[in-house]
Design an enzyme around this catalytic site. Structure first.
Site, PDB file in Angstrom:
ATOM      1  N   GLU A  57      -2.643   1.181   2.595  1.00  0.00           N
ATOM      2  CA  GLU A  57      -2.568  -0.261   2.843  1.00  0.00           C
ATOM      3  C   GLU A  57      -1.505  -0.569   3.899  1.00  0.00           C
ATOM      4  OE1 GLU A  57      -4.673  -2.313   1.841  1.00  0.00           O
ATOM      5  OE2 GLU A  57      -5.397  -1.849  -0.168  1.00  0.00           O
ATOM      6  N   GLU A  82      -2.989  -7.427   3.299  1.00  0.00           N
ATOM      7  CA  GLU A  82      -2.536  -6.052   3.086  1.00  0.00           C
ATOM      8  C   GLU A  82      -1.174  -6.051   2.379  1.00  0.00           C
ATOM      9  OE1 GLU A  82      -4.571  -3.790   3.408  1.00  0.00           O
ATOM     10  OE2 GLU A  82      -6.032  -4.578   4.822  1.00  0.00           O
ATOM     11  N   TYR A  98       3.365  -3.646  -8.431  1.00  0.00           N
ATOM     12  CA  TYR A  98       3.238  -4.273  -9.750  1.00  0.00           C
ATOM     13  C   TYR A  98       2.633  -3.287 -10.752  1.00  0.00           C
ATOM     14  CZ  TYR A  98       1.787  -7.875 -13.176  1.00  0.00           C
ATOM     15  OH  TYR A  98       1.591  -8.624 -14.311  1.00  0.00           O
ATOM     16  N   GLU A 149     -11.571   1.322   5.878  1.00  0.00           N
ATOM     17  CA  GLU A 149     -11.762   0.274   4.878  1.00  0.00           C
ATOM     18  C   GLU A 149     -13.197   0.261   4.354  1.00  0.00           C
ATOM     19  OE1 GLU A 149      -9.276  -3.313   4.928  1.00  0.00           O
ATOM     20  OE2 GLU A 149      -9.234  -3.073   7.102  1.00  0.00           O
ATOM     21  N   HIS A 161     -12.450  -8.045   5.390  1.00  0.00           N
ATOM     22  CA  HIS A 161     -11.831  -7.296   6.480  1.00  0.00           C
ATOM     23  C   HIS A 161     -12.889  -6.515   7.262  1.00  0.00           C
ATOM     24  CE1 HIS A 161      -7.881  -7.109   3.923  1.00  0.00           C
ATOM     25  NE2 HIS A 161      -8.234  -8.337   4.248  1.00  0.00           N
TER      26      HIS A 161
END
Length: 230
Positions: A55, A86, A95, A158, A195
């Site tokens: 990322e 991103e 997280y 991606e 994206h």
């Protein structure tokens, strides 16, 4: 000049999400229990380890290569939103790491020690390193270089490599395993779909405006790049 960019910016803004809004309690319980197999733990670790590097690579390329080289303000606007998403994805990975109590250095080590991750990252950065600003885009070879970069990141990385790993994570989610992580990857998948379309439109406009670069040889190069990506 590019109405699709304004429309895409609007749809990306409407999809905004924040990692902290997603509950991780069930994921933590499962991670600490015996109901999760070693293979399933490996999938989560590999997913977090790969994406924590990937990322950042995508965001860096969008912000410091592609966005620097386009001039239309609406393209800069939508590419800025792409880079911001991103950042959100990177934030979501942090997280996950902090919620599960994973050692962040283990994930960082994957970036350098897992051969498949090293190979993928070397592959996608092989072109962008030569495109840091001051690129003379009046030259056909540099236009091809930009088009190749957009194709490599949008369709190969991606659009192909990311989706392969999404499938593994979301397979666990469908089995009611790691619902918080699965939800974040679902949101990430939705962002990545935007994206891919953004970069596809950018690629197609670049080719339409510069038909001289769309040679048989160049198309063969792109086919070879996609084959290597797979």
């Amino acid at each position: 000049k590019y109405p699709w960019a304004c429309e895409k910016y609007g749809s990306m803004m409407a999809n905004h999400w924040e990692p902290e809004d997603i509950q991780m309690q069930k994921d933590v319980e499962q991670w600490r229990s015996n109901e999760i197999s070693q293979s399933e733990r490996w999938i989560i670790m590999m997913g977090i380890g790969y994406f924590s590097a990937a990322e950042g690579i995508v965001g860096d390329n969008i912000q410091h290569v592609v966005r620097e080289l386009v001039t239309a303000p609406e393209l800069k606007l939508v590419l800025g939103r792409h880079a911001h998403e991103e950042n959100i994805h990177a934030d979501s990975l942090l997280y996950m790491i902090s919620s599960l109590g994973i050692n962040p250095h283990e994930c960082e080590a994957m970036f350098e020690q897992i051969p498949t991750i090293v190979k993928k990252n070397e592959f996608v950065t092989s072109i962008s390193g030569n495109m840091r600003r001051d690129l003379d885009l009046t030259l056909p070879e540099n236009k091809r270089l930009l088009a190749k970069n957009i194709f490599l990141f949008g369709q190969c990385m991606e659009g192909t490599q990311f989706y392969g790993l999404f499938g593994m994570i979301l397979s666990l989610y469908r089995q009611n395993k790691f619902p918080g992580i699965g939800q974040m990857f679902r949101y990430t998948l939705r962002d990545e779909s935007n994206h891919i379309e953004l970069l596809r439109n950018l690629f197609m406009d670049l080719v339409d405006e510069n038909p001289d670069i769309w040679t048989v040889e160049f198309r063969a190069q792109l086919t070879d790049i996609m084959r290597e990506a797979v």
